[in-house]
Write an enzyme that holds these catalytic residues in place. Structure first.
Site, PDB file in Angstrom:
ATOM      1  N   CYS A 182     -16.384  35.603   6.426  1.00 52.27           N
ATOM      2  CA  CYS A 182     -16.795  34.438   7.211  1.00 52.27           C
ATOM      3  C   CYS A 182     -15.995  33.208   6.788  1.00 52.27           C
ATOM      4  O   CYS A 182     -14.798  33.134   7.053  1.00 52.27           O
ATOM      5  CB  CYS A 182     -18.306  34.230   7.091  1.00 52.27           C
ATOM      6  SG  CYS A 182     -18.980  33.181   8.397  1.00 52.27           S
ATOM      7  N   HIS A 196     -20.936  39.560   8.017  1.00 55.77           N
ATOM      8  CA  HIS A 196     -21.827  39.600   6.862  1.00 55.77           C
ATOM      9  C   HIS A 196     -22.524  40.957   6.826  1.00 55.77           C
ATOM     10  O   HIS A 196     -22.755  41.580   7.863  1.00 55.77           O
ATOM     11  CB  HIS A 196     -22.895  38.512   6.959  1.00 55.77           C
ATOM     12  CG  HIS A 196     -22.362  37.126   6.848  1.00 55.77           C
ATOM     13  ND1 HIS A 196     -21.907  36.597   5.666  1.00 55.77           N
ATOM     14  CD2 HIS A 196     -22.215  36.151   7.781  1.00 55.77           C
ATOM     15  CE1 HIS A 196     -21.509  35.357   5.866  1.00 55.77           C
ATOM     16  NE2 HIS A 196     -21.678  35.058   7.140  1.00 55.77           N
TER      17      HIS A 196
END
Length: 491
Positions: free
Chosen positions: A334, A432
């Site tokens: 991310c 994630h």
């Protein structure tokens, strides 16, 4: 009082509220009760994507699993994600409404309160019991005005409260009695009893204190929960640095290093690695030496440009360059993916002052932060060996550049995710939770240097731990009183 809603509040942060709510959710499910978790207001950088396309605190997603439910935005209607020492992104019903400092949010609380109450009403209409988790402590005097996290919410919905305290840190009787003393008369009246958490030793030695507490307050102690060794449940916010000792019989142990960014988000990504028998994870904070590693992982961040500056100030640029020269691997997740590129552009000041920052330049891509946050649960396949992977996206960044022609993941919705360097040493992804899928975890550990990888099922471990918590309720708490508080008929 409304028997179908029960709230757990704590004398301090980390007293065990999340753990007790998770335990009670699974215990109620075992009783055949339809139960849903709820936290009116949460402040955390660990979040999850819900079935209805929103964002909630990670703890409520785990509690939903304990209930056998898919996470929903009504389970945590107000989420605050700190992006500075005095401000946070405010998320209501799963979607960001803006950044606010403490004073601005105080003025906004009435709107947040209505959002919480409307979510609770929907859950209460759909489930037999709503298990509510408070935040921090109800005795924080400076936060009492317009409170929606603790007693302010309990008073609004007229529900009983259990007060939990952590005996392992000491001062448990002072915590419980002192908290009661700082509550109003009506608030004290709705405290239905106490739970003492993390006790070690002979319960007989604690009995005189329990008798005194009940006589002093006129309230029952529902039970004393033992200190659990080798226990894992995803942390609500604080980083869990406990490391499962690598298996001595393992052929090799992979060394993984993760910087503790100032605004590190979703550090639960690393729990499957901490618990893997062949992996040693080292979290490196400011001022600490950066050790040699096989794999460096740059984690997610709520303030990417600020954390980039922090990394450079703490010597990470040169450390990563040296690591790559010696053949090490680097993974960005991310915000970490964005840092690996050439530029991070925040023209609208979404995460801090407007502007742009140079990235580390290990991947040929730029990132622009946009107001519309991307929130998705996704499945796909790693480009490493075509291994199945699942995870979730929570990001405002949109990447552009040639590096995206070599993606890290082929997503089942037809999109490509992330990027890999031409030499195969650097990889970045927006996903994630990618280490939670056993096949993806194995592929990534092989890429990082393990020749033989043991299979490790993180989801199965989490399920075993939730069951372990429910067993504690049966073995150590007054289940008759719990049933009465939840409106369940006695056996």
């Amino acid at each position: 009082m409304t028997a179908r809603t029960l709230m757990v509040q704590g004398t301090t942060s980390d007293a065990g509220k999340s753990t007790l709510v998770t335990a009670l959710c699974r215990w109620l499910k075992r009783q055949g009760v339809s139960v849903a978790p709820f936290k009116p207001q949460n402040m955390a950088l660990n979040s999850a994507v819900t079935a209805d396309g929103g964002e909630i605190g990670r703890s409520q997603a785990v509690q939903a699993q304990a209930c056998g439910l898919a996470p929903h935005t009504d389970m945590n209607p107000v989420l605050l994600k700190p992006n500075s020492d005095t401000g946070a992104q405010v998320i209501v019903h799963g979607h960001a409404v803006g950044n606010m400092d403490a004073v601005t949010y105080h003025d906004y609380k009435q709107i947040a309160r209505e959002a919480s109450l409307s979510s609770h009403a929907r859950l209460a209409a759909s489930y037999g019991v709503v298990m509510v988790e408070g935040a921090g402590s109800p005795a924080e005097i400076n936060l009492r005005a317009n409170d929606i996290a603790n007693m302010g919410f309990a008073e609004a919905v007229d529900c009983p409260v259990l007060l939990i305290a952590d005996i392992d840190k000491g001062g448990v009787f002072a915590h419980l009695v002192g908290t009661l003393e700082l509550l109003s008369e009506t608030e004290r009246a709705r405290v239905a009893g106490f739970v003492i958490n993390r006790f070690r030793g002979d319960i007989a030695l604690l009995r005189p204190g329990l008798d005194w507490l009940e006589a002093r307050t006129g309230k029952p102690v529902l039970g004393v929960l033992p200190y659990l060794t080798h226990f894992h449940l995803e942390a609500e916010d604080a980083i869990d640095r406990r490391q499962t000792a690598p298996d001595d019989a393992a052929p090799t142990v992979l060394q993984v290093v993760v910087p503790v960014l100032r605004r590190l988000s979703n550090h639960t990504d690393f729990d499957p690695l901490r618990l893997h028998p062949q992996v040693n994870v080292t979290f490196v904070a400011a001022g600490e030496a950066i050790p040699a590693a096989d794999l460096i992982i740059l984690p997610g961040s709520k303030s990417v440009r600020a954390d980039l500056a922090w990394l450079r100030a703490n010597g990470w640029q040169s450390a990563i360059e040296r690591h790559l020269r010696y053949g090490g691997k680097v993974l960005g997740i991310c915000g970490g993916l964005q840092m690996l590129g050439k530029r991070v552009i925040d023209a609208s000041g979404l995460e801090g002052p407007a502007g742009e920052s140079d990235g580390f330049g290990f991947l040929d891509l730029d990132t622009s932060l946009e107001a519309q946050k991307q929130l998705r649960n996704v499945t796909g396949r790693l480009t490493l060996g075509s291994s199945a992977v699942s995870g979730y996206e929570i990001h405002a960044g949109v990447c552009h550049g040639p590096a995206l022609e070599r993606p890290a993941v082929w997503l089942d919705d037809g999109r490509r995710d992330g990027a890999c360097s031409e030499d195969g040493q650097v990889m970045g992804t927006y996903l994630h939770g990618l280490f939670e899928t056993p096949s993806a975890c194995e592929a990534l550990l092989r890429w990082a240097g393990l020749s033989t990888v043991e299979s490790f099922d993180y989801h199965a471990l989490r399920e075993r731990e939730i069951e372990r918590l429910a067993d504690l309720v049966d073995g150590h708490l007054d289940t008759a009183l719990l049933k009465s508080l939840c409106g369940i008929a006695a056996d």
